[in-house]
Design a protein around this motif. Structure first.
Motif, PDB file in Angstrom:
ATOM      1  N   ARG A 102       0.825  -1.213   0.000  1.00 37.04           N
ATOM      2  CA  ARG A 102       0.000   0.000   0.000  1.00 37.04           C
ATOM      3  C   ARG A 102       0.853   1.254   0.000  1.00 37.04           C
ATOM      4  O   ARG A 102       0.445   2.300  -0.483  1.00 37.04           O
ATOM      5  CB  ARG A 102      -0.921   0.013   1.214  1.00 37.04           C
ATOM      6  N   GLU A 103       2.056   1.174   0.561  1.00 36.26           N
ATOM      7  CA  GLU A 103       2.943   2.336   0.607  1.00 36.26           C
ATOM      8  C   GLU A 103       4.212   2.021  -0.165  1.00 36.26           C
ATOM      9  O   GLU A 103       4.868   1.021   0.098  1.00 36.26           O
ATOM     10  CB  GLU A 103       3.292   2.676   2.053  1.00 36.26           C
ATOM     11  N   VAL A 104       4.525   2.866  -1.114  1.00 40.30           N
ATOM     12  CA  VAL A 104       5.773   2.735  -1.865  1.00 40.30           C
ATOM     13  C   VAL A 104       6.511   4.059  -1.763  1.00 40.30           C
ATOM     14  O   VAL A 104       5.893   5.122  -1.708  1.00 40.30           O
ATOM     15  CB  VAL A 104       5.546   2.359  -3.347  1.00 40.30           C
ATOM     16  N   VAL A 105       7.821   3.995  -1.705  1.00 40.02           N
ATOM     17  CA  VAL A 105       8.630   5.205  -1.605  1.00 40.02           C
ATOM     18  C   VAL A 105       9.748   5.118  -2.631  1.00 40.02           C
ATOM     19  O   VAL A 105      10.385   4.079  -2.785  1.00 40.02           O
ATOM     20  CB  VAL A 105       9.241   5.356  -0.188  1.00 40.02           C
ATOM     21  N   PHE A 106       9.971   6.199  -3.341  1.00 44.17           N
ATOM     22  CA  PHE A 106      11.096   6.302  -4.250  1.00 44.17           C
ATOM     23  C   PHE A 106      11.620   7.718  -4.139  1.00 44.17           C
ATOM     24  O   PHE A 106      10.951   8.589  -3.590  1.00 44.17           O
ATOM     25  CB  PHE A 106      10.717   5.932  -5.694  1.00 44.17           C
ATOM     26  N   GLY A 107      12.817   7.945  -4.605  1.00 43.54           N
ATOM     27  CA  GLY A 107      13.438   9.243  -4.407  1.00 43.54           C
ATOM     28  C   GLY A 107      13.620  10.022  -5.688  1.00 43.54           C
ATOM     29  O   GLY A 107      13.646   9.472  -6.775  1.00 43.54           O
ATOM     30  N   ALA A 108      13.753  11.311  -5.514  1.00 42.17           N
ATOM     31  CA  ALA A 108      14.074  12.212  -6.614  1.00 42.17           C
ATOM     32  C   ALA A 108      15.213  13.103  -6.142  1.00 42.17           C
ATOM     33  O   ALA A 108      15.145  13.687  -5.064  1.00 42.17           O
ATOM     34  CB  ALA A 108      12.867  13.057  -6.990  1.00 42.17           C
ATOM     35  N   THR A 109      16.260  13.161  -6.921  1.00 42.66           N
ATOM     36  CA  THR A 109      17.408  13.991  -6.565  1.00 42.66           C
ATOM     37  C   THR A 109      17.323  15.304  -7.327  1.00 42.66           C
ATOM     38  O   THR A 109      17.113  15.310  -8.536  1.00 42.66           O
ATOM     39  CB  THR A 109      18.720  13.260  -6.895  1.00 42.66           C
ATOM     40  N   VAL A 110      17.447  16.397  -6.601  1.00 45.21           N
ATOM     41  CA  VAL A 110      17.377  17.726  -7.214  1.00 45.21           C
ATOM     42  C   VAL A 110      18.700  18.451  -7.009  1.00 45.21           C
ATOM     43  O   VAL A 110      19.446  18.167  -6.073  1.00 45.21           O
ATOM     44  CB  VAL A 110      16.204  18.556  -6.636  1.00 45.21           C
ATOM     45  N   SER A 111      18.966  19.410  -7.866  1.00 49.86           N
ATOM     46  CA  SER A 111      20.246  20.108  -7.867  1.00 49.86           C
ATOM     47  C   SER A 111      20.549  20.806  -6.550  1.00 49.86           C
ATOM     48  O   SER A 111      21.601  20.627  -5.973  1.00 49.86           O
ATOM     49  CB  SER A 111      20.287  21.116  -9.000  1.00 49.86           C
ATOM     50  N   GLY A 112      19.674  21.652  -6.085  1.00 53.40           N
ATOM     51  CA  GLY A 112      19.919  22.356  -4.838  1.00 53.40           C
ATOM     52  C   GLY A 112      20.892  23.521  -4.952  1.00 53.40           C
ATOM     53  O   GLY A 112      21.186  24.188  -3.972  1.00 53.40           O
TER      54      GLY A 112
END
Length: 85
Positions: free
Chosen positions: A55-65
């Motif tokens: 029911r819960e999935v997590v994935f990441g996104a990398t941003v410049s910052g």
């Protein structure tokens, strides 16, 4: 991941959208005040949910910052990235 998921084969899949398809998706996003990137991440979340059944999935996104408006940022040394779940 469960032992069952670890043993599954994997593959890469490339999907190319036509200009017309991108325009349709972009227009659909604009009607909902979403970017094309947000739509793609939402689709990825749905795919992960359907593949795992969790029911819960997590994935990441990398941003410049590294903001362009920061004076002297082009001469600064160091890592300026943020990874957001």
């Amino acid at each position: 991941p469960t032992e069952e998921l670890k043993s599954l084969p994997y593959a890469e899949q490339e999907v190319r959208l036509s200009k017309a398809e991108v325009e349709i998706l972009t227009a659909a996003g604009k009607r909902r005040r979403l970017t094309l990137n947000t739509l793609a991440q939402g689709a990825w979340a749905i795919l992960l949910y359907r593949c795992t059944g969790d029911r819960e999935v997590v994935f990441g996104a990398t941003v410049s910052g590294r903001p362009a408006e920061l004076p002297g940022s082009d001469a600064m040394i160091g890592l300026f990235i943020n990874t957001l779940p």
